[in-house]
Write an enzyme that holds these catalytic residues in place. Structure first.
Site, PDB file in Angstrom:
ATOM      1  N   ASP A  26      -6.132  45.696  44.029  1.00 15.33           N
ATOM      2  CA  ASP A  26      -5.280  45.844  43.386  1.00 15.33           C
ATOM      3  C   ASP A  26      -5.421  43.816  42.770  1.00 15.33           C
ATOM      4  O   ASP A  26      -5.885  43.463  44.437  1.00 15.33           O
ATOM      5  CB  ASP A  26      -3.495  45.349  42.752  1.00 15.33           C
ATOM      6  CG  ASP A  26      -3.371  44.608  41.368  1.00 15.33           C
ATOM      7  OD1 ASP A  26      -3.835  45.310  40.504  1.00 15.33           O
ATOM      8  OD2 ASP A  26      -2.274  44.140  41.356  1.00 15.33           O
ATOM      9  N   ASP A  28      -4.113  40.414  39.935  1.00 17.04           N
ATOM     10  CA  ASP A  28      -3.026  39.715  40.109  1.00 17.04           C
ATOM     11  C   ASP A  28      -1.465  40.492  40.790  1.00 17.04           C
ATOM     12  O   ASP A  28      -1.087  41.833  40.484  1.00 17.04           O
ATOM     13  CB  ASP A  28      -2.403  40.198  38.320  1.00 17.04           C
ATOM     14  CG  ASP A  28      -3.639  39.535  38.141  1.00 17.04           C
ATOM     15  OD1 ASP A  28      -4.394  38.287  38.450  1.00 17.04           O
ATOM     16  OD2 ASP A  28      -4.291  39.822  36.633  1.00 17.04           O
ATOM     17  N   GLY A  68      -2.761  44.979  30.486  1.00 21.04           N
ATOM     18  CA  GLY A  68      -3.662  44.200  29.486  1.00 21.04           C
ATOM     19  C   GLY A  68      -3.261  43.399  28.616  1.00 21.04           C
ATOM     20  O   GLY A  68      -2.601  42.986  27.871  1.00 21.04           O
ATOM     21  N   GLY A  69      -4.261  41.902  29.241  1.00 23.69           N
ATOM     22  CA  GLY A  69      -3.537  41.262  27.800  1.00 23.69           C
ATOM     23  C   GLY A  69      -3.821  41.062  26.721  1.00 23.69           C
ATOM     24  O   GLY A  69      -2.693  41.306  25.715  1.00 23.69           O
ATOM     25  N   ARG A  72      -1.169  43.638  25.269  1.00 23.99           N
ATOM     26  CA  ARG A  72      -0.011  42.962  25.613  1.00 23.99           C
ATOM     27  C   ARG A  72       0.898  42.157  24.091  1.00 23.99           C
ATOM     28  O   ARG A  72       1.376  41.939  23.669  1.00 23.99           O
ATOM     29  CB  ARG A  72       0.510  41.780  27.000  1.00 23.99           C
ATOM     30  CG  ARG A  72       1.389  41.983  27.189  1.00 23.99           C
ATOM     31  CD  ARG A  72       0.980  41.102  28.822  1.00 23.99           C
ATOM     32  NE  ARG A  72       0.801  41.922  29.751  1.00 23.99           N
ATOM     33  CZ  ARG A  72      -0.288  41.394  30.775  1.00 23.99           C
ATOM     34  NH1 ARG A  72      -0.817  40.376  30.227  1.00 23.99           N
ATOM     35  NH2 ARG A  72      -0.760  43.279  31.223  1.00 23.99           N
ATOM     36  N   THR A 136      -6.542  46.047  36.401  1.00 23.69           N
ATOM     37  CA  THR A 136      -6.522  45.506  34.841  1.00 23.69           C
ATOM     38  C   THR A 136      -7.109  44.081  34.245  1.00 23.69           C
ATOM     39  O   THR A 136      -7.294  44.399  32.583  1.00 23.69           O
ATOM     40  CB  THR A 136      -5.448  45.956  34.227  1.00 23.69           C
ATOM     41  OG1 THR A 136      -4.365  45.135  34.721  1.00 23.69           O
ATOM     42  CG2 THR A 136      -4.655  47.992  35.103  1.00 23.69           C
ATOM     43  N   ASP A 196       0.545  45.772  44.100  1.00 19.88           N
ATOM     44  CA  ASP A 196       2.706  45.698  43.635  1.00 19.88           C
ATOM     45  C   ASP A 196       3.350  45.947  42.751  1.00 19.88           C
ATOM     46  O   ASP A 196       4.210  45.107  42.315  1.00 19.88           O
ATOM     47  CB  ASP A 196       2.177  44.168  43.364  1.00 19.88           C
ATOM     48  CG  ASP A 196       1.903  43.308  41.912  1.00 19.88           C
ATOM     49  OD1 ASP A 196       1.853  42.848  41.429  1.00 19.88           O
ATOM     50  OD2 ASP A 196       0.702  43.705  41.583  1.00 19.88           O
TER      51      ASP A 196
END
Length: 250
Positions: A26, A28, A68-69, A72, A136, A196
């Site tokens: 991953d 972020d 996902g921004g 969000r 993502t 994480d």
């Protein structure tokens, strides 16, 4: 409170990682603590576009459950109720401005790789293991971070790079991991995922991939009971790595 971590020592995590044909990472929170920069970039985009939205850390931690921004922002907008609707074009423009500002923040060098990440990548390369990314976030965000952290030719070190826009459903759906396995042409049991968050753990587990967790700032209290191992950071693997580098006794 933190969920109970599985009883699996860093030495065992090292063995699990060492035996894998590929490590799938991953981005972020896992490779670097980027989420605070993302939060600042979202707030910059909102102010730039005249929105009175302000995401503090507590709110952002809650919103991070939505991967996902763009998703969000839609979810937050829906929470407001009665607000003027934002079109797909509006959301896309907000996300574009946010992404540009995020890249600018990363370029200042303020977001290095987390402890143990560079060493893990170097050890995997030395063992001849394959590396992949399953995230993502967007390709632009990946490139902004890793161009700064690993250099402009960073992508050559990865056999597969799968981002959120490459699949239909984002984490916790397994799509990004299933696509990564397909590109690697490997079975799930041949790989290890480094994550994480609980959403990442669920996604990889649904794809059948064993998971090692490295706790991050915003997800430290997630339920990681299904992980094979939970570490505070990947530097916990260093003890085994140093031993592996020692010459064999004669």
């Amino acid at each position: 409170m933190r969920a109970e971590a599985p009883a699996f020592a860093p030495a065992d995590a090292n063995e699990l990682i060492r035996r894998a044909a590929a490590l799938i990472l991953d981005v972020d929170g896992t490779l670097a603590e980027t989420e605070e920069l993302h939060r600042q970039a979202f707030n910059h985009a909102f102010a730039h576009c005249g929105l009175d939205w302000q995401w503090d850390r507590a709110l952002y931690k809650d919103l991070l459950r939505i991967t996902g921004g763009k998703e969000r922002m839609r979810a937050y907008h829906a929470r407001l109720g009665g607000a003027a609707p934002l079109s797909d074009v509006d959301i896309a423009e907000l996300h574009r401005i946010k992404t540009v500002h995020y890249a600018g923040l990363v370029e200042t060098g303020c977001c290095p790789l987390r402890p143990g990440v560079a060493e893990l990548l170097a050890a995997a390369k030395a063992r001849g293991q394959r590396l992949a990314i399953a995230t993502t976030t967007s390709h632009g965000n990946i490139d902004a971070l890793l161009s700064q952290a690993l250099g402009p030719g960073w992508a050559a070190g990865f056999d597969a790079i799968v981002a959120g826009d490459d699949v239909r459903h984002k984490k916790p759906a397994p799509d990004v991991y299933l696509e990564t396995l397909a590109r690697l042409k490997l079975g799930a049991a041949d790989c290890v995922a480094i994550e994480d968050s609980a959403n990442g753990l669920i996604a990889a587990s649904r794809a059948g991939i064993p998971v090692v967790i490295t706790r991050s700032m915003f997800f430290a209290d997630d339920d990681f009971s299904a992980a094979r191992c939970v570490l505070d950071d990947l530097s916990e693997l260093a003890g085994k790595s140093k031993m592996e580098k020692q010459p064999h006794a004669r």
